[in-house]
Design a protein around this motif. Structure first.
Motif, PDB file in Angstrom:
ATOM      1  N   TYR A   1      -4.810  -6.636   3.214  1.00  0.00           N
ATOM      2  CA  TYR A   1      -3.800  -6.165   4.158  1.00  0.00           C
ATOM      3  C   TYR A   1      -3.830  -6.947   5.472  1.00  0.00           C
ATOM      4  O   TYR A   1      -3.306  -6.485   6.487  1.00  0.00           O
ATOM      5  CB  TYR A   1      -4.014  -4.669   4.433  1.00  0.00           C
ATOM      6  CG  TYR A   1      -3.832  -3.823   3.195  1.00  0.00           C
ATOM      7  CD1 TYR A   1      -2.624  -3.201   2.920  1.00  0.00           C
ATOM      8  CD2 TYR A   1      -4.876  -3.660   2.274  1.00  0.00           C
ATOM      9  CE1 TYR A   1      -2.451  -2.435   1.777  1.00  0.00           C
ATOM     10  CE2 TYR A   1      -4.714  -2.899   1.129  1.00  0.00           C
ATOM     11  CZ  TYR A   1      -3.504  -2.293   0.881  1.00  0.00           C
ATOM     12  OH  TYR A   1      -3.323  -1.538  -0.248  1.00  0.00           O
TER      13      TYR A   1
ATOM     14  N   GLY B   1       0.787  -1.220   0.000  1.00  0.00           N
ATOM     15  CA  GLY B   1       0.000   0.000   0.000  1.00  0.00           C
ATOM     16  C   GLY B   1       0.819   1.269   0.000  1.00  0.00           C
ATOM     17  O   GLY B   1       0.261   2.362  -0.124  1.00  0.00           O
TER      18      GLY B   1
ATOM     19  N   GLY C   1      -4.366   2.440   0.844  1.00  0.00           N
ATOM     20  CA  GLY C   1      -3.575   1.304   1.311  1.00  0.00           C
ATOM     21  C   GLY C   1      -3.127   1.457   2.754  1.00  0.00           C
ATOM     22  O   GLY C   1      -3.391   0.592   3.590  1.00  0.00           O
TER      23      GLY C   1
ATOM     24  N   LYS D   1      -0.602  -1.622  -4.388  1.00  0.00           N
ATOM     25  CA  LYS D   1      -1.592  -0.944  -3.556  1.00  0.00           C
ATOM     26  C   LYS D   1      -2.995  -1.503  -3.831  1.00  0.00           C
ATOM     27  O   LYS D   1      -3.821  -0.843  -4.451  1.00  0.00           O
ATOM     28  CB  LYS D   1      -1.569   0.558  -3.827  1.00  0.00           C
ATOM     29  CG  LYS D   1      -0.208   1.209  -3.584  1.00  0.00           C
ATOM     30  CD  LYS D   1      -0.206   2.662  -4.027  1.00  0.00           C
ATOM     31  CE  LYS D   1       1.134   3.305  -3.759  1.00  0.00           C
ATOM     32  NZ  LYS D   1       2.235   2.672  -4.527  1.00  0.00           N
TER      33      LYS D   1
END
Length: 329
Positions: free
Chosen positions: A88, A75, A231, A81
């Motif tokens: 994530y 990110g 991100g 990203k």
């Protein structure tokens, strides 16, 4: 190559597509007498930062004989990203770090993290325990997997100093932070006065739109590389995804008993309580704690030499030293 902390181009940059399918940009610095046995330090930055957050430590650690790898985390900067928050999760990030070690030819590394990088490093030690020689956590202490899900609002009720995360986790924060990026970065990299305590619920957004007199942020890379904040902010939007992954894998709460662990934190860091650092001893058999008096959250910047020396001395004590330290080079 001479590494100048004021010149990011003086470092050795690489960009590689990992076996996880994601592309990472990272700095890869090798010492003059590099061999396959040279210990590698994998440095993970936090929010909102870049590999550049380690600029004052990379050179000195390399000169001590270590190889240092510092990626832009997912990110950020020159790394992929993805838009979905679940991309994530800690498992996915840990898998990325294992794949990054694979691509640079390193089986085991000393993993050093700050802020979200510290949290990620701790989880990496759970998801891939066979890939670490030692673990250093800066600012943020080790937080074990929990048996019962707690939403972020529930966590904040128990830990009010994490109230700022509610704003960062909200969908609205992305556009608002991007529209006020310079001011936001100035807030993140400066000490906030007590009457503008951005840690409590509802305060960060208020301070963001009424911040005056803050010290300028470093514009060299941060403002240029962080125009897209989706991100970085996605890390705060993974609470449920992280819990589901950890529950499914039945991750143990304790770190491996044989793993040497160092935790360094500043006495003025309001996001880290000394009591929380001490409490982690119950889950970390080989824990060494270092409190830096008068230092805040950004320990790598506010205590450059102290961090360099503290990590270096600890590595010597736990026996992770370059061959030349034994007179072999």
């Amino acid at each position: 190559m001479s590494m100048n902390p004021g010149d990011p181009n003086s470092f050795n940059h690489r960009t590689e597509r990992l076996s996880t399918g994601r592309t990472y940009h990272f700095v890869d610095q090798r010492p003059a007498h590099y061999t396959a046995e040279t210990p590698t330090l994998l440095c993970l930055h936090g929010f909102p930062d870049l590999w550049y957050g380690w600029r004052h430590q990379i050179g000195p650690w390399v000169r001590r004989g270590y190889r240092v790898i510092a990626p832009d985390m997912l990110g950020y900067g020159g790394t992929d990203k993805p838009t979905a928050p679940e991309e994530y999760s800690m498992k996915r990030l840990s898998d990325d770090m294992a794949a990054l070690l694979d691509i640079v030819g390193v089986r085991k590394a000393v993993v050093i993290g700050h802020d979200w990088g510290s949290y990620t490093a701790g989880r990496f030690a759970l998801w891939h325990p066979d890939r670490l020689r030692a673990l250093a956590m800066l600012s943020v202490p080790y937080n074990p997997p929990i048996p019962v899900y707690l939403s972020l609002p529930e966590i904040v009720k128990r830990l009010p100093n994490l109230g700022y995360q509610l704003y960062l986790a909200s969908d609205a924060s992305t556009k608002e932070v991007e529209a006020n990026l310079d001011r936001f970065l100035r807030l993140m990299y400066s000490l906030v006065t007590p009457d503008k305590n951005m840690l409590l619920e509802g305060k960060l957004r208020q301070v963001l739109f009424h911040a005056e007199g803050q010290a300028p942020a470093k514009k060299l890379l941060l403002n240029e590389k962080m125009s897209n904040m989706n991100g970085p902010l996605s890390y705060y939007r993974t609470t449920k995804a992280r819990f589901d992954e950890e529950k499914a894998a039945r991750l143990a709460p304790s770190l491996p008993a044989s793993l040497p662990v160092l935790h360094i934190y500043g006495s003025r860091d309001k996001t880290t309580a000394a009591s929380a650092a001490e409490a982690s001893r119950q889950l970390i058999p080989r824990l060494e704690l270092v409190e830096l008096d008068g230092v805040g959250h950004w320990v790598m910047l506010q205590a450059k030499e102290e961090i360099t020396e503290a990590v270096g001395g600890w590595l010597e004590r736990v026996g992770v030293v370059p061959a030349k330290a034994h007179g072999k080079l």
